[in-house]
Design an enzyme around this catalytic site. Structure first.
Site, PDB file in Angstrom:
ATOM      1  N   LYS A   1      38.682  16.729  25.952  1.00 34.30           N
ATOM      2  CA  LYS A   1      39.502  17.223  27.070  1.00 34.30           C
ATOM      3  C   LYS A   1      40.614  16.235  27.382  1.00 34.30           C
ATOM      4  O   LYS A   1      40.572  15.527  28.386  1.00 34.30           O
ATOM      5  CB  LYS A   1      38.628  17.385  28.308  1.00 34.30           C
TER       6      LYS A   1
ATOM      7  N   GLY B   1      30.168  15.221  31.061  1.00 35.35           N
ATOM      8  CA  GLY B   1      29.187  16.252  30.743  1.00 35.35           C
ATOM      9  C   GLY B   1      28.571  16.083  29.363  1.00 35.35           C
ATOM     10  O   GLY B   1      27.352  15.931  29.221  1.00 35.35           O
TER      11      GLY B   1
ATOM     12  N   GLY C   1      34.144  14.836  35.303  1.00 44.18           N
ATOM     13  CA  GLY C   1      35.473  14.687  35.894  1.00 44.18           C
ATOM     14  C   GLY C   1      35.433  13.813  37.132  1.00 44.18           C
ATOM     15  O   GLY C   1      36.340  13.006  37.367  1.00 44.18           O
TER      16      GLY C   1
ATOM     17  N   ARG D   1      20.492  18.115  37.103  1.00 39.44           N
ATOM     18  CA  ARG D   1      21.270  18.126  38.352  1.00 39.44           C
ATOM     19  C   ARG D   1      20.420  18.527  39.553  1.00 39.44           C
ATOM     20  O   ARG D   1      20.628  18.019  40.642  1.00 39.44           O
ATOM     21  CB  ARG D   1      22.460  19.072  38.223  1.00 39.44           C
TER      22      ARG D   1
HETATM   23  P1  ADP Z   1      32.794  14.656  28.315  1.00 39.06           P
HETATM   24  O1  ADP Z   1      32.201  15.982  28.737  1.00 39.06           O
HETATM   25  O2  ADP Z   1      31.753  13.675  27.892  1.00 39.06           O
HETATM   26  O3  ADP Z   1      33.761  14.114  29.321  1.00 39.06           O
HETATM   27  P2  ADP Z   1      34.785  16.041  26.747  1.00 39.06           P
HETATM   28  O4  ADP Z   1      34.493  17.249  27.550  1.00 39.06           O
HETATM   29  O5  ADP Z   1      36.139  15.434  26.864  1.00 39.06           O
HETATM   30  O6  ADP Z   1      33.676  14.916  26.999  1.00 39.06           O
HETATM   31  O7  ADP Z   1      34.617  16.341  25.201  1.00 39.06           O
HETATM   32  C1  ADP Z   1      33.380  16.687  24.650  1.00 39.06           C
HETATM   33  C2  ADP Z   1      33.602  17.381  23.338  1.00 39.06           C
HETATM   34  O8  ADP Z   1      34.415  16.616  22.481  1.00 39.06           O
HETATM   35  C3  ADP Z   1      32.335  17.611  22.565  1.00 39.06           C
HETATM   36  O9  ADP Z   1      31.985  18.970  22.667  1.00 39.06           O
HETATM   37  C4  ADP Z   1      32.697  17.213  21.127  1.00 39.06           C
HETATM   38  O10 ADP Z   1      32.306  18.177  20.186  1.00 39.06           O
HETATM   39  C5  ADP Z   1      34.187  17.089  21.182  1.00 39.06           C
HETATM   40  N1  ADP Z   1      34.763  16.165  20.182  1.00 39.06           N
HETATM   41  C6  ADP Z   1      34.442  14.878  19.984  1.00 39.06           C
HETATM   42  N2  ADP Z   1      35.155  14.371  18.959  1.00 39.06           N
HETATM   43  C7  ADP Z   1      35.944  15.357  18.498  1.00 39.06           C
HETATM   44  C8  ADP Z   1      36.905  15.460  17.436  1.00 39.06           C
HETATM   45  N3  ADP Z   1      37.203  14.426  16.681  1.00 39.06           N
HETATM   46  N4  ADP Z   1      37.508  16.652  17.260  1.00 39.06           N
HETATM   47  C9  ADP Z   1      37.208  17.701  18.045  1.00 39.06           C
HETATM   48  N5  ADP Z   1      36.334  17.664  19.048  1.00 39.06           N
HETATM   49  C10 ADP Z   1      35.699  16.509  19.274  1.00 39.06           C
HETATM   50 MG    MG Z   2      33.037  17.912  28.875  1.00 36.14          MG
END
Ligand code: ADP
Ligand code: MG
Length: 389
Positions: free
Chosen positions: A195, A348, A371, A34
Site C-alpha cells: 500500500k 494488518g 494505518g 481484535r
Molecule cells: P501491512 O498490512 O502490513 O501494512 P500492506 O497492506 O502495505 O502491509 O501490504 C501487504 C501486502 O503486500 C501483502 O498482501 C503482500 O502480498 C504484498 N507484497 C509484499 N511484497 C510485494 C511485492 N514485491 N509485490 C507485490 N506485492 C507485495
Molecule cells: Mg495491509
C-alpha cells in the site's frame, strides 16, 4: 488523556468504541485477535457496573445495509471470548437501539450493528453523532485500529459527551508506540508491503526519525526505480518514485544508513512458484516481477539490524500469502523475534505474518492498528486521541 480507570462508570451508560473489524468466512470469525485484545476493557466496564454499549465498524459497506457485513456473527464470537452473554441489536441508532439500551442492566453488554451501515459514520455527520451520543452518558475509545479516522464514532461522539477516556488497549498502544517517538538508538525501521500511496507520509516521517532504513516488499521497487534501474512487471506506483528519490537524498544528506534489497526473488506471477529465481538488484528481467527479497538481502539486513536497540517493522518483504514467496518475511520475523532490541510490528498483513509464524509473543509489541500505528508514528498523535483530550 483520561483513562477508563479514572471514570466513574457505576450505573452509567457507556459508549465503548471497539475495533471488531475482524476477518469473516461464511459467517464465522476466523481471527479473534481484535476481539480478545479489547476484552479487558469490556470486563472492567461491566465489572464496575456500567451498561456497556459496544460499537464498531466491519468492512466497507459504504453507508448501505449489507447483510454479509452484519456484526451479528461477531456478537457470538464476542460472547465466547468474554465468557458472558452479549446482547445484539440490528441497528446502531434510533428507537430500536434506544430500546435495547433501556433494557440493559448494569454489568450487561450490548453490541450495536455495524456503524458504517450509515453514511454519517464516515462523513462524521453531526446528526448521526448526536444520535449515537444520545444512547450514552460516557464515552471510551478502545478502537486503536480506527482512531486515525475522523469518523462520527471516533471524534464526533466524544465531542458530545461530558466524560471520556481511553480504554486499556488504546492506552497500551499509545504507551508502546510512544517509545518509538523517542527511541533508544540506533533506531532501525523496516518498510515493505504494497500500500504505497497510503504509506508515503509515514515513509517520509520514519526516514527522518530512523538511523537505519531498510526497504523490502513492493515498497522497495520504488527505490530501485529511483536509482534508475528497471523493475520489469513489478508492483509500482510510478508517481511515487520521486518520493523514494527524496528519501534517498534525505538519508544521504543526514548520513543515515538506507538499504535496498541487493537481490530479489522474481517470477512471472504469484502462481509461478516453479519459475521463481533469485536475481541481483540490477538484473530484474522485463517480463518478471519481484515477489520476495533474496538470501543475500536477508544476510545484509541481519548485519544492519545487529546493532539496533529499537526496531519498527511495517509491511511484508514479499507476497508471503503465496509460498515460496513467504521466505523473506518469515526469516525477517524470526530475526526480530530473536533480537534483544525493542521490537514493534504494525500493519494488518505484517502482523498476520508474525502471528502465522507463531512469533507474536517474542515481539515487544504487536500493534492492532496498521494505518493507525503508522499515522501515530508520523504525527505523534491521532484524531481519536485528540478527541479525548
Ligand atoms: P501491512 O498490512 O502490513 O501494512 P500492506 O497492506 O502495505 O502491509 O501490504 C501487504 C501486502 O503486500 C501483502 O498482501 C503482500 O502480498 C504484498 N507484497 C509484499 N511484497 C510485494 C511485492 N514485491 N509485490 C507485490 N506485492 C507485495
Ligand atoms: Mg495491509
Amino acid at each position: 488523556m483520561k483513562s477508563i480507570r479514572d471514570l466513574d462508570l457505576r450505573g452509567k451508560r457507556l459508549f465503548l468504541r471497539v475495533d471488531f473489524n475482524v476477518p469473516l468466512d461464511r459467517g464465522r470469525v476466523t481471527d479473534r485477535t481484535r476481539i480478545e485484545e479489547t476484552i479487558p476493557t469490556v470486563r472492567l466496564a461491566a465489572d464496575t457496573g456500567a451498561q456497556v454499549i459496544c460499537a464498531s465498524h466491519l468492512g466497507k459497506p459504504k453507508g448501505k445495509v449489507k447483510p454479509e457485513l452484519s456484526l451479528a456473527p461477531v456478537a457470538v464470537a464476542f460472547a465466547e471470548a468474554l465468557g458472558h452473554s452479549v446482547r445484539f441489536v440490528e441497528e446502531c441508532v434510533g428507537p430500536e437501539a434506544e430500546a435495547s439500551v433501556r433494557n440493559l442492566e448494569p454489568g450487561e453488554v450490548l453490541l450495536l450493528e455495524n456503524l458504517r451501515f450509515h453514511a454519517g459514520e464516515e462523513s462524521n455527520d453531526p446528526e448521526f453523532a448526536k444520535d449515537l451520543a444520545a444512547l450514552a452518558d460516557l464515552y471510551v475509545d478502545d478502537a486503536f485500529g480506527a482512531s486515525h479516522r475522523a469518523h462520527a464514532s471516533v471524534v464526533g461522539v466524544p465531542g458530545l459527551l461530558p466524560e471520556k477516556g481511553a480504554g486499556l488497549l488504546l492506552e497500551k498502544e499509545v504507551r508502546e508506540l510512544s517509545r518509538l517517538l523517542d527511541p533508544q538508538r540506533p533506531f532501525a525501521v523496516i518498510l515493505g508491503g504494497a500500500k504505497i500511496s497510503g504509506k508515503i507520509d509515514a515513509l517520509r516521517a520514519l526516514a527522518r526519525r530512523a538511523d537505519v532504513l531498510l526497504l523490502g516488499g513492493g515498497m522497495a521497487n520504488h527505490f530501485v526505480r529511483a536509482i534508475g534501474l528497471p523493475v520489469g512487471r513489478s508492483l509500482l506506483e510510478e508517481d511515487k518514485v520521486p518520493v523514494a528519490r527524496e528519501v534517498l537524498d534525505l538519508c544521504k544528506k543526514e548520513g543515515k544508513t538506507i538499504a535496498l534489497p541487493s537481490d530479489f526473488v522474481v517470477a512471472a506471477s504469484v502462481d509461478d512458484a516453479k519459475g521463481a529465481r533469485t536475481v541481483g538488484i540490477s538484473k530484474i528481467p522485463d517480463d518478471r516481477m519481484t515477489l520476495d527479497i533474496g538470501q543475500k538481502t536477508l544476510e545484509q539486513f541481519e548485519r544492519l539490524l545487529e546493532p539496533a536497540r529499537t526496531i519498527f517493522w511495517n509491511g511484508p518483504m514479499g507476497v508471503f500469502e503465496h509460498p515460496p514467496f513467504d521466505r523473506g518475511t518469515k526469516a525477517l520475523a524470526m530475526l526480530l523475534a530473536e533480537s534483544s532490541a525493542v521490537t514493534v510490528v504494525g500493519g494488518g498483513e505484517s502482523v498476520a505474518a508474525v502471528n502465522e509464524a507463531g512469533l507474536a509473543e517474542k515481539f515487544t509489541h504487536v500493534s492492532t492498528g496498521g494505518g493507525a500505528s503508522l499515522e501515530f508514528l508520523t504525527a505523534g498523535t491521532l484524531p481519536g486521541i485528540e478527541a479525548l483530550q
